[in-house]
Design a protein around this motif. Structure first.
Motif, PDB file in Angstrom:
ATOM      1  N   THR A  97       0.834  -1.201   0.000  1.00  0.00           N
ATOM      2  CA  THR A  97       0.000   0.000   0.000  1.00  0.00           C
ATOM      3  C   THR A  97       0.873   1.257   0.000  1.00  0.00           C
ATOM      4  O   THR A  97       1.799   1.387   0.794  1.00  0.00           O
ATOM      5  N   GLY A  98       0.575   2.173  -0.907  1.00  0.00           N
ATOM      6  CA  GLY A  98       1.289   3.437  -0.998  1.00  0.00           C
ATOM      7  C   GLY A  98       2.417   3.450  -2.014  1.00  0.00           C
ATOM      8  O   GLY A  98       3.054   4.473  -2.230  1.00  0.00           O
ATOM      9  N   TRP A  99       2.679   2.309  -2.663  1.00  0.00           N
ATOM     10  CA  TRP A  99       3.769   2.187  -3.628  1.00  0.00           C
ATOM     11  C   TRP A  99       3.255   2.189  -5.061  1.00  0.00           C
ATOM     12  O   TRP A  99       2.168   1.717  -5.338  1.00  0.00           O
ATOM     13  N   THR A 100       4.108   2.660  -5.974  1.00  0.00           N
ATOM     14  CA  THR A 100       3.940   2.502  -7.410  1.00  0.00           C
ATOM     15  C   THR A 100       5.250   1.924  -7.919  1.00  0.00           C
ATOM     16  O   THR A 100       6.320   2.282  -7.417  1.00  0.00           O
ATOM     17  N   ILE A 101       5.186   1.027  -8.905  1.00  0.00           N
ATOM     18  CA  ILE A 101       6.423   0.462  -9.448  1.00  0.00           C
ATOM     19  C   ILE A 101       6.590   0.879 -10.897  1.00  0.00           C
ATOM     20  O   ILE A 101       5.619   0.947 -11.655  1.00  0.00           O
ATOM     21  N   VAL A 102       7.845   1.197 -11.265  1.00  0.00           N
ATOM     22  CA  VAL A 102       8.195   1.574 -12.632  1.00  0.00           C
ATOM     23  C   VAL A 102       9.281   0.612 -13.095  1.00  0.00           C
ATOM     24  O   VAL A 102      10.326   0.496 -12.453  1.00  0.00           O
ATOM     25  N   GLY A 103       9.031  -0.077 -14.200  1.00  0.00           N
ATOM     26  CA  GLY A 103      10.009  -1.026 -14.721  1.00  0.00           C
ATOM     27  C   GLY A 103       9.632  -2.453 -14.364  1.00  0.00           C
ATOM     28  O   GLY A 103       8.652  -2.714 -13.676  1.00  0.00           O
ATOM     29  N   ALA A 104      10.445  -3.376 -14.842  1.00  0.00           N
ATOM     30  CA  ALA A 104      10.195  -4.810 -14.644  1.00  0.00           C
ATOM     31  C   ALA A 104      10.344  -5.178 -13.174  1.00  0.00           C
ATOM     32  O   ALA A 104      11.328  -4.821 -12.527  1.00  0.00           O
ATOM     33  N   ALA A 105       9.376  -5.919 -12.672  1.00  0.00           N
ATOM     34  CA  ALA A 105       9.385  -6.306 -11.261  1.00  0.00           C
ATOM     35  C   ALA A 105       9.946  -7.703 -11.046  1.00  0.00           C
ATOM     36  O   ALA A 105      10.309  -8.053  -9.934  1.00  0.00           O
ATOM     37  N   ALA A 106      10.028  -8.505 -12.096  1.00  0.00           N
ATOM     38  CA  ALA A 106      10.500  -9.885 -11.963  1.00  0.00           C
ATOM     39  C   ALA A 106      12.020  -9.936 -12.040  1.00  0.00           C
ATOM     40  O   ALA A 106      12.636  -9.313 -12.907  1.00  0.00           O
ATOM     41  N   VAL A 107      12.611 -10.682 -11.115  1.00  0.00           N
ATOM     42  CA  VAL A 107      14.052 -10.929 -11.120  1.00  0.00           C
ATOM     43  C   VAL A 107      14.218 -12.372 -11.576  1.00  0.00           C
ATOM     44  O   VAL A 107      13.952 -13.314 -10.818  1.00  0.00           O
ATOM     45  N   SER A 108      14.614 -12.544 -12.820  1.00  0.00           N
ATOM     46  CA  SER A 108      14.721 -13.876 -13.406  1.00  0.00           C
ATOM     47  C   SER A 108      15.795 -14.708 -12.720  1.00  0.00           C
ATOM     48  O   SER A 108      16.696 -14.173 -12.066  1.00  0.00           O
ATOM     49  N   ALA A 109      15.699 -16.022 -12.914  1.00  0.00           N
ATOM     50  CA  ALA A 109      16.686 -16.938 -12.348  1.00  0.00           C
ATOM     51  C   ALA A 109      18.086 -16.568 -12.828  1.00  0.00           C
ATOM     52  O   ALA A 109      18.278 -16.117 -13.959  1.00  0.00           O
ATOM     53  N   ALA A 110      19.051 -16.726 -11.948  1.00  0.00           N
ATOM     54  CA  ALA A 110      20.471 -16.510 -12.244  1.00  0.00           C
ATOM     55  C   ALA A 110      20.772 -15.077 -12.691  1.00  0.00           C
ATOM     56  O   ALA A 110      21.684 -14.836 -13.481  1.00  0.00           O
ATOM     57  N   THR A 111      19.976 -14.115 -12.211  1.00  0.00           N
ATOM     58  CA  THR A 111      20.236 -12.700 -12.506  1.00  0.00           C
ATOM     59  C   THR A 111      20.095 -11.902 -11.210  1.00  0.00           C
ATOM     60  O   THR A 111      19.730 -12.435 -10.170  1.00  0.00           O
ATOM     61  N   SER A 112      20.352 -10.625 -11.318  1.00  0.00           N
ATOM     62  CA  SER A 112      20.135  -9.733 -10.180  1.00  0.00           C
ATOM     63  C   SER A 112      19.438  -8.476 -10.670  1.00  0.00           C
ATOM     64  O   SER A 112      19.404  -8.205 -11.863  1.00  0.00           O
ATOM     65  N   ALA A 113      18.891  -7.726  -9.727  1.00  0.00           N
ATOM     66  CA  ALA A 113      18.203  -6.485 -10.064  1.00  0.00           C
ATOM     67  C   ALA A 113      18.467  -5.462  -8.968  1.00  0.00           C
ATOM     68  O   ALA A 113      18.504  -5.802  -7.786  1.00  0.00           O
ATOM     69  N   ARG A 114      18.646  -4.232  -9.403  1.00  0.00           N
ATOM     70  CA  ARG A 114      18.813  -3.123  -8.463  1.00  0.00           C
ATOM     71  C   ARG A 114      17.566  -2.254  -8.548  1.00  0.00           C
ATOM     72  O   ARG A 114      17.110  -1.901  -9.644  1.00  0.00           O
ATOM     73  N   PHE A 115      17.037  -1.925  -7.394  1.00  0.00           N
ATOM     74  CA  PHE A 115      15.838  -1.100  -7.306  1.00  0.00           C
ATOM     75  C   PHE A 115      16.143   0.163  -6.512  1.00  0.00           C
ATOM     76  O   PHE A 115      16.945   0.132  -5.569  1.00  0.00           O
ATOM     77  N   ARG A 116      15.510   1.266  -6.895  1.00  0.00           N
ATOM     78  CA  ARG A 116      15.609   2.520  -6.135  1.00  0.00           C
ATOM     79  C   ARG A 116      14.211   2.899  -5.673  1.00  0.00           C
ATOM     80  O   ARG A 116      13.290   3.046  -6.483  1.00  0.00           O
ATOM     81  N   ALA A 117      14.063   3.076  -4.361  1.00  0.00           N
ATOM     82  CA  ALA A 117      12.811   3.527  -3.769  1.00  0.00           C
ATOM     83  C   ALA A 117      12.921   5.024  -3.520  1.00  0.00           C
ATOM     84  O   ALA A 117      13.905   5.483  -2.946  1.00  0.00           O
ATOM     85  N   ARG A 118      11.924   5.789  -3.959  1.00  0.00           N
ATOM     86  CA  ARG A 118      11.956   7.254  -3.835  1.00  0.00           C
ATOM     87  C   ARG A 118      10.623   7.754  -3.310  1.00  0.00           C
ATOM     88  O   ARG A 118       9.553   7.405  -3.835  1.00  0.00           O
ATOM     89  N   THR A 120       7.742  10.148  -3.065  1.00  0.00           N
ATOM     90  CA  THR A 120       7.178  11.096  -4.026  1.00  0.00           C
ATOM     91  C   THR A 120       6.154  12.035  -3.398  1.00  0.00           C
ATOM     92  O   THR A 120       5.707  12.977  -4.043  1.00  0.00           O
ATOM     93  N   GLY A 121       5.785  11.778  -2.150  1.00  0.00           N
ATOM     94  CA  GLY A 121       4.822  12.624  -1.445  1.00  0.00           C
ATOM     95  C   GLY A 121       4.489  11.991  -0.109  1.00  0.00           C
ATOM     96  O   GLY A 121       4.982  10.908   0.212  1.00  0.00           O
ATOM     97  N   ASP A 122       3.651  12.663   0.664  1.00  0.00           N
ATOM     98  CA  ASP A 122       3.246  12.101   1.948  1.00  0.00           C
ATOM     99  C   ASP A 122       2.486  10.802   1.713  1.00  0.00           C
ATOM    100  O   ASP A 122       1.462  10.788   1.038  1.00  0.00           O
ATOM    101  N   GLY A 123       3.014   9.717   2.245  1.00  0.00           N
ATOM    102  CA  GLY A 123       2.355   8.427   2.113  1.00  0.00           C
ATOM    103  C   GLY A 123       2.477   7.780   0.756  1.00  0.00           C
ATOM    104  O   GLY A 123       1.744   6.840   0.458  1.00  0.00           O
ATOM    105  N   SER A 124       3.393   8.270  -0.085  1.00  0.00           N
ATOM    106  CA  SER A 124       3.544   7.656  -1.413  1.00  0.00           C
ATOM    107  C   SER A 124       5.019   7.568  -1.817  1.00  0.00           C
ATOM    108  O   SER A 124       5.788   8.508  -1.613  1.00  0.00           O
ATOM    109  N   TRP A 125       5.371   6.400  -2.346  1.00  0.00           N
ATOM    110  CA  TRP A 125       6.724   6.119  -2.830  1.00  0.00           C
ATOM    111  C   TRP A 125       6.624   5.464  -4.196  1.00  0.00           C
ATOM    112  O   TRP A 125       5.623   4.815  -4.508  1.00  0.00           O
TER     113      TRP A 125
END
Length: 131
Positions: A97-118, A120-125
């Motif tokens: 609750t309170g999040w929005t995601i931009v970009g691919a959310a799946a981290v495939s097998a044998a890979t890695s992913a870097r995410f940045r949480a920011r 964006t307003g009161d109660g929202s990231w």
């Protein structure tokens, strides 16, 4: 004046940019099943995953803002990395609750992913997949 470092490593303001930038990193949070991630785990910044295809759900924004005291200003941000060491299954980041995601959310097998949480307003990231 440079911060004391004792034995090499990057020093802020000292101009030794050719040396490694050192920081403290706790052991990764090892996950083997679906989970609701905690603010403390996100603050650690490093996850490993192996197992069946699962969802890894972010905590609600209210929990993040209560648990991470420096997350009070708009545009505050932090990164975390998920390393999927499994051979066949993906781990998918699901927003709470309170999040929005931009970009691919799946981290495939044998890979890695870097995410940045920011914040964006009161109660929202927004969570960005950056690599």
């Amino acid at each position: 004046m440079a911060l004391p470092n004792g034995s090499g490593g990057y020093q802020i303001g000292d101009g030794n940019s050719s040396e490694a930038q050192l920081f403290v990193q706790a052991a990764p949070t090892a996950l083997t099943a679906a989970a609701v991630l905690t603010s403390a785990q996100l603050a650690n910044g490093l996850f490993t995953y192996t197992g069946a295809a699962v969802n890894l759900t972010l905590p609600t924004v209210a929990l993040v803002e209560a648990d991470i005291s420096s997350a009070s200003k708009v545009d505050a941000a932090f990164d975390f990395i998920i390393i999927n060491t499994g051979a066949t299954n993906a781990a998918t980041v699901i927003v709470g609750t309170g999040w929005t995601i931009v970009g691919a959310a799946a981290v495939s097998a044998a890979t890695s992913a870097r995410f940045r949480a920011r914040k964006t307003g009161d109660g929202s990231w927004t969570l960005y997949r950056v690599a």
